[in-house]
Design an enzyme around this catalytic site. Structure first.
Site, short mmCIF file in Angstrom:
data_model
loop_
_atom_site.label_atom_id
_atom_site.label_comp_id
_atom_site.label_asym_id
_atom_site.label_seq_id
_atom_site.Cartn_x
_atom_site.Cartn_y
_atom_site.Cartn_z
N GLN A 1 67.63 71.25 -13.16
CA GLN A 1 68.83 71.49 -12.34
C GLN A 1 68.94 72.93 -11.87
OE1 GLN A 1 70.61 69.16 -11.18
NE2 GLN A 1 69.69 67.54 -12.40
N LYS B 1 63.94 68.31 -6.66
CA LYS B 1 65.27 68.88 -6.83
C LYS B 1 65.36 70.28 -6.22
CE LYS B 1 66.35 66.42 -11.15
NZ LYS B 1 66.91 65.18 -10.66
N HIS C 1 69.52 66.03 -20.97
CA HIS C 1 69.13 64.83 -20.22
C HIS C 1 68.20 64.01 -21.10
CE1 HIS C 1 66.99 62.52 -17.08
NE2 HIS C 1 67.97 62.83 -16.26
N CYS D 1 72.03 59.70 -17.41
CA CYS D 1 70.91 59.89 -18.34
C CYS D 1 71.25 60.94 -19.40
CB CYS D 1 69.62 60.27 -17.62
SG CYS D 1 69.03 59.01 -16.49
N ASP E 1 64.45 73.14 -19.95
CA ASP E 1 64.40 72.11 -18.91
C ASP E 1 65.13 72.68 -17.70
OD1 ASP E 1 64.84 70.02 -17.19
OD2 ASP E 1 65.87 68.74 -18.65
#
Lengths: 139, 403
Positions: B198, B221, B118, B361, B195
């Site tokens: 998600q 999220k 991302h 993104c 990261d």
């Protein structure tokens, strides 16, 4: 509702892709992206004095953006820089405040249903911004 | 009754009597859990700042904020709650690492990324490269969007200081081979940043088992509020980093002659933190830790399978990402031949199917896959088969409308 946004006039304009291509030795050019959705338009323009003699665009974008670019390809030649600036401002005002359009540009009414979809305003306006950028500041 | 329908009762989004949208944009933002919302309302209704005063309200706020940190620590299986830094989101957490860890890098040092990142885990490193003269090395992706971890052997050199990867792609749903990245990093003494934006929606994470050094995620999220996120890092790693933002709350001594900083996590939380948001996030994570994740995983996989099978039946659709169910989460991106993703999303949105379209993104990923953009559907634990079927039926409708 989508049938309204994607009405026949919009689809026909997008499909016709008036003015698609690239001018050799243009007087001005621009390339603009819509970072929200990835639309991209590259636009070249040739001027005679203050009047647009020819315009071509390469548009890789959604249907609304392609329709707006096609309308520029169809209607911008022969128009002055100032008139196109006024048309762009009127289109933006129509999308955001339901303001009236210039009488000579009634085709833009086809974009009126987009008013209810703020995330799509940029799609319609991108070709007009690209034209403005290609024209550059008036001398 | 499916587990989704039991869980829906806990989400205010699903409370109205009118059928809600088929919300399939969970990779952008999940719906908020009632427990998180209630905790935020309680916190804001009689609030005070944290760590500022001994009065009752301030003490209560400080306790609630500390409890949220403990909950985040348990969600991640951190060795200590002090390894949890609250930020405004995953983007801020990743920028914190790029700024603070980045300030320890020297020209010629290398950071390894992947083409599947991302922009939040790509742009900060581009900026650092331009500012500090480090070298970026980018792991390519395979045609199915998975990161080519076989390239680690070539790209991770003795100059590598950090491998910064997504735990799960926000476009393809592919879960990264963290084990391979950690092994490659350890071999050269480099750190590993994941990261997790998600990944966290689909259950608690064990950062110690993963072997990561940094882990970033956002509250919104994982059924919590917007405006808050977490950076976790090993205590020794945090201890060695300089501050990020500066101001109140992150200092030791301040005078013209002397400036010292508080120990982590306070060192990285200048100013008044997002107290209510952190408390809300803590409540959401606390709830998540009570859930039967094996059952939820099977359920989400069944929805994913239905979606992948349905898309495979549409000749105009090209999947962007792995077509199998292994090592992937229910995030599905696809192209529709001759139709721009924004137009697909518009038509389906007006039928109550919430999707997202564009490059998500992740422009380097789309460039690597030779795609100009995709429509994305992302499934969470409260989705059901009717949501998937509405998407598939809507796609056929969109093809008729837009052709």
């Amino acid at each position: 509702m989508s049938e309204t946004v994607y009405q026949q006039a919009i689809k026909a304009l997008a499909e016709a892709a008036h003015g698609s291509g690239r001018l050799e030795h243009p007087d001005g050019s621009s390339r603009l992206d819509n970072p929200l959705c990835g639309d991209r338009i590259s636009l070249t323009v040739r001027l005679e004095g203050d009047v647009i003699a020819a315009v071509r665009h390469e548009t890789r974008a959604c249907l609304l953006c392609r329709a707006a670019a096609s309308l520029i390809g169809l209607r911008a030649p022969g128009r002055s820089r100032a008139e196109m600036a006024d048309v762009a401002a009127a289109l933006e005002a129509m999308l955001t405040t339901a303001a009236a359009l210039p009488p000579a540009w009634t085709e833009l009414e086809a974009f009126a249903p987009v008013r209810a979809h703020p995330s799509r305003h940029g799609c319609v306006l991108l070709p007009f911004k690209a034209l403005n950028a290609a024209l550059g500041p008036s001398s | 009754m499916s587990i989704a329908h039991e869980l829906r009762a806990q989400f205010p989004f699903y409370a109205p009597k009118a059928p809600p949208d088929h919300y399939l944009d969970n990779a952008a933002t999940s719906q908020i859990h009632r427990q998180a919302l209630d905790a935020m309302v309680r916190q804001e209704t009689s609030r005070a700042n944290v760590q500022r005063s001994p009065h009752r309200l301030a003490e209560a706020a400080t306790l609630a904020y500390g409890q949220a940190r403990e909950r985040a620590g348990r969600f991640l299986n951190a060795a200590s709650a002090d390894e949890v830094v609250f930020t405004s989101g995953a983007t801020a957490a990743l920028n914190l690492v790029a700024c603070c860890f980045g300030s320890t890098l020297k020209p010629g040092d290398e950071v390894v990324l992947s083409a599947a990142e991302h922009h939040s885990n790509f742009v900060p490193w581009l900026r650092l490269r331009d500012r500090a003269g480090i070298r970026l090395r980018v792991l390519p992706v395979l045609p199915n969007g998975r990161i080519a971890t076989a390239s680690l052997a070539d790209l991770v050199t003795e100059r590598c200081r950090l491998i910064a990867l997504t735990h799960c792609s926000n476009v393809t749903g592919a879960v990264s081979d963290v084990k391979a990245a950690v092994a490659a990093a350890r071999a050269v003494g480099a750190r590993v940043l994941l990261d997790g934006a998600q990944r966290v929606q689909h259950g608690p994470v064990d950062v110690q088992a993963l072997g990561a050094d940094f882990y970033a995620f956002s509250g919104h999220k994982c059924f919590g509020p917007t405006g808050v996120g977490v950076l976790w890092a090993r205590r020794a790693v945090l201890d060695a980093l300089p501050p990020f933002l500066t101001g109140g709350g992150m200092v030791g001594t301040v005078s013209l002659e002397e400036l010292s900083f508080a120990p982590p996590p306070a060192r990285f939380e200048a100013g008044t933190p997002p107290i209510a948001q952190a408390v809300g996030l803590g409540a959401a994570l606390d709830w998540m830790m009570t859930l039967p994740w094996a059952e939820i995983h099977d359920y989400e996989s069944a929805l994913l399978a239905r979606l992948l099978e349905g898309l495979a039946r549409l000749p105009a659709v090209r999947l962007i990402g792995p077509g199998d169910l292994d090592a992937r989460l229910p995030i599905v991106s696809f192209e529709v031949a001759g139709v721009h993703p924004h137009d697909v999303c518009q038509v389906l949105g007006e039928r109550g199917v919430a999707l997202r379209g564009g490059h998500h993104c992740a422009q380097p990923l789309f460039a690597a896959l030779g795609s100009e953009g995709a429509t994305r559907a992302s499934i969470a634990l409260y989705n059901d088969f009717a949501d998937v079927d509405a998407l598939l039926a809507g796609l056929e409708h969109a093809l008729r409308v837009l052709s």
